[in-house]
Design an enzyme around this catalytic site. Structure first.
Site, PDB file in Angstrom:
ATOM      1  N   ASP A 103       0.827  -1.217   0.000  1.00 50.84           N
ATOM      2  CA  ASP A 103       0.000   0.000   0.000  1.00 50.84           C
ATOM      3  C   ASP A 103       0.856   1.260   0.000  1.00 50.84           C
ATOM      4  O   ASP A 103       2.079   1.200   0.173  1.00 50.84           O
ATOM      5  CB  ASP A 103      -0.965  -0.006   1.197  1.00 50.84           C
ATOM      6  CG  ASP A 103      -0.284  -0.355   2.522  1.00 50.84           C
ATOM      7  OD1 ASP A 103       0.955  -0.391   2.578  1.00 50.84           O
ATOM      8  OD2 ASP A 103      -1.005  -0.588   3.498  1.00 50.84           O
ATOM      9  N   ASN A 111      -7.639  -1.875  14.247  1.00 49.86           N
ATOM     10  CA  ASN A 111      -9.049  -2.138  13.910  1.00 49.86           C
ATOM     11  C   ASN A 111      -9.208  -3.365  13.000  1.00 49.86           C
ATOM     12  O   ASN A 111     -10.270  -3.596  12.445  1.00 49.86           O
ATOM     13  CB  ASN A 111      -9.684  -0.916  13.239  1.00 49.86           C
ATOM     14  CG  ASN A 111      -9.088  -0.619  11.860  1.00 49.86           C
ATOM     15  OD1 ASN A 111      -8.109  -1.248  11.459  1.00 49.86           O
ATOM     16  ND2 ASN A 111      -9.672   0.324  11.147  1.00 49.86           N
ATOM     17  N   HIS A 156      -7.544  -3.949  10.148  1.00 52.68           N
ATOM     18  CA  HIS A 156      -7.282  -3.806   8.713  1.00 52.68           C
ATOM     19  C   HIS A 156      -5.996  -4.526   8.333  1.00 52.68           C
ATOM     20  O   HIS A 156      -5.082  -4.669   9.145  1.00 52.68           O
ATOM     21  CB  HIS A 156      -7.288  -2.335   8.271  1.00 52.68           C
ATOM     22  CG  HIS A 156      -6.121  -1.504   8.689  1.00 52.68           C
ATOM     23  ND1 HIS A 156      -6.265  -0.221   9.196  1.00 52.68           N
ATOM     24  CD2 HIS A 156      -4.784  -1.726   8.660  1.00 52.68           C
ATOM     25  CE1 HIS A 156      -5.071   0.274   9.435  1.00 52.68           C
ATOM     26  NE2 HIS A 156      -4.162  -0.607   9.130  1.00 52.68           N
ATOM     27  N   GLU A 174      -9.919  -1.404   4.984  1.00 52.65           N
ATOM     28  CA  GLU A 174     -10.599  -1.029   6.218  1.00 52.65           C
ATOM     29  C   GLU A 174     -11.864  -1.882   6.435  1.00 52.65           C
ATOM     30  O   GLU A 174     -12.338  -2.538   5.504  1.00 52.65           O
ATOM     31  CB  GLU A 174     -10.973   0.460   6.143  1.00 52.65           C
ATOM     32  CG  GLU A 174      -9.762   1.405   6.085  1.00 52.65           C
ATOM     33  CD  GLU A 174      -9.092   1.629   7.447  1.00 52.65           C
ATOM     34  OE1 GLU A 174      -9.076   0.714   8.285  1.00 52.65           O
ATOM     35  OE2 GLU A 174      -8.569   2.758   7.648  1.00 52.65           O
TER      36      GLU A 174
HETATM   37  C1  GLP Z   1      -0.566   0.659   8.463  1.00 53.75           C
HETATM   38  C2  GLP Z   1      -0.297  -0.229   7.261  1.00 53.75           C
HETATM   39  C3  GLP Z   1      -0.522  -1.690   7.574  1.00 53.75           C
HETATM   40  C4  GLP Z   1       0.177  -2.066   8.875  1.00 53.75           C
HETATM   41  C5  GLP Z   1      -0.372  -1.208   9.987  1.00 53.75           C
HETATM   42  C6  GLP Z   1       0.211  -1.564  11.343  1.00 53.75           C
HETATM   43  O1  GLP Z   1      -1.905   0.953   8.610  1.00 53.75           O
HETATM   44  N1  GLP Z   1      -1.111   0.120   6.146  1.00 53.75           N
HETATM   45  O2  GLP Z   1      -0.045  -2.477   6.498  1.00 53.75           O
HETATM   46  O3  GLP Z   1      -0.045  -3.419   9.122  1.00 53.75           O
HETATM   47  O4  GLP Z   1      -0.064   0.132   9.672  1.00 53.75           O
HETATM   48  O5  GLP Z   1       1.373  -0.853  11.595  1.00 53.75           O
HETATM   49  P1  GLP Z   1       2.292  -1.059  12.864  1.00 53.75           P
HETATM   50  O6  GLP Z   1       3.104  -2.274  12.570  1.00 53.75           O
HETATM   51  O7  GLP Z   1       3.127   0.187  12.925  1.00 53.75           O
HETATM   52  O8  GLP Z   1       1.407  -1.240  14.030  1.00 53.75           O
END
Ligand code: GLP
Length: 232
Positions: free
Chosen positions: A66, A132, A134, A139
């Protein structure tokens, strides 16, 4: 049909070592032509191990999950920047596919990305998870047949991710993301779920019921998922 394999690790460093050992094993077996990469703080220990590796990845293609809309690759909060810092500036690959959140035609960018994904396939897909539930930026409410697309971020995701942005910076409210179907097309999915803030997402997944309000549960529809977690 779901076949979740759960691996307990002591901490984030151990998670990184385990995940990278899976990647290295696949590479050594000649089974790694293409890999899907994830960003986020959870993945840092994976890339720490990877940067220290002497394995040759020069024939491997990478796809990132992404990217924020409106952030250029030289913006320190873009996922392209993260990937260069964490991995691409150190380890050589055959080709990187990164979604361009600055593209003038975002729909075309998504269509081209999905076509490239179909052409190359994914041997392994790495994943983190949002608080949440995702995955990538899919989402709650996303459908299981979604492919690479433009997604509106929820208030809660923007709030969680705001910690990376300076007070005077605008937090993006949209992102380009691989869809659920794109992710589920991978042969093997490795998801890393660390820390109490992710417990609800882990519990939903382990409960074994697909629920569109928790996109992570779509992984239950995949035959080969490894869940790496420090949550007991
Ligand atoms: C973002 C990314 C996700 C990732 C999430 C969790 O929203 N789009 O791909 O899994 O963050 O991030 P973290 O590992 O910093 O908690």
């Amino acid at each position: 049909m779901s076949k979740l394999q759960r691996i307990f690790v002591a901490n984030q460093a151990a998670a990184g070592e385990f995940v990278f050992s899976c990647i290295a094993k696949s590479k050594d077996a000649g089974q790694l032509q293409s890999i899907g990469l994830a960003t986020g703080s959870t993945m840092l220990s994976v890339y720490d191990c990877w940067r220290n590796s002497t394995l040759d990845f020069s024939q491997v293609v990478t796809f990132n999950l992404d990217e924020y809309v409106g952030l250029a690759a030289n913006n320190a909060n873009s996922y392209a920047y993260f990937m260069h810092q964490q991995l691409f500036d150190t380890i050589s690959f055959k080709k990187h596919f990164l979604l361009d959140g600055m593209a003038s035609n975002l729909a075309q960018t998504c269509a081209d990305y999905e076509a490239a994904l179909c052409e190359h396939g994914l041997d392994i897909q790495l994943l983190g998870v949002g608080e949440n539930g995702h995955i990538a930026f899919n989402e709650p409410g996303i459908s299981s047949d979604s492919v690479t697309h433009l997604e509106d971020l929820t208030e809660s995701t923007m709030a969680v991710n705001s910690r990376f942005f300076a007070a005077d910076e605008t937090i993006p409210c949209q992102a380009l993301t691989m869809g659920i179907a794109s992710i589920l097309s991978a042969k093997h999915i490795i998801i890393v779920i660390l820390g109490e803030k992710k417990r609800a997402a882990l519990e939903k997944l382990m409960a074994g019921v697909v629920d569109e309000a928790w996109p992570v549960t779509y992984l239950l529809q995949h035959p080969h998922v490894t869940v790496v977690t420090d949550l007991v």
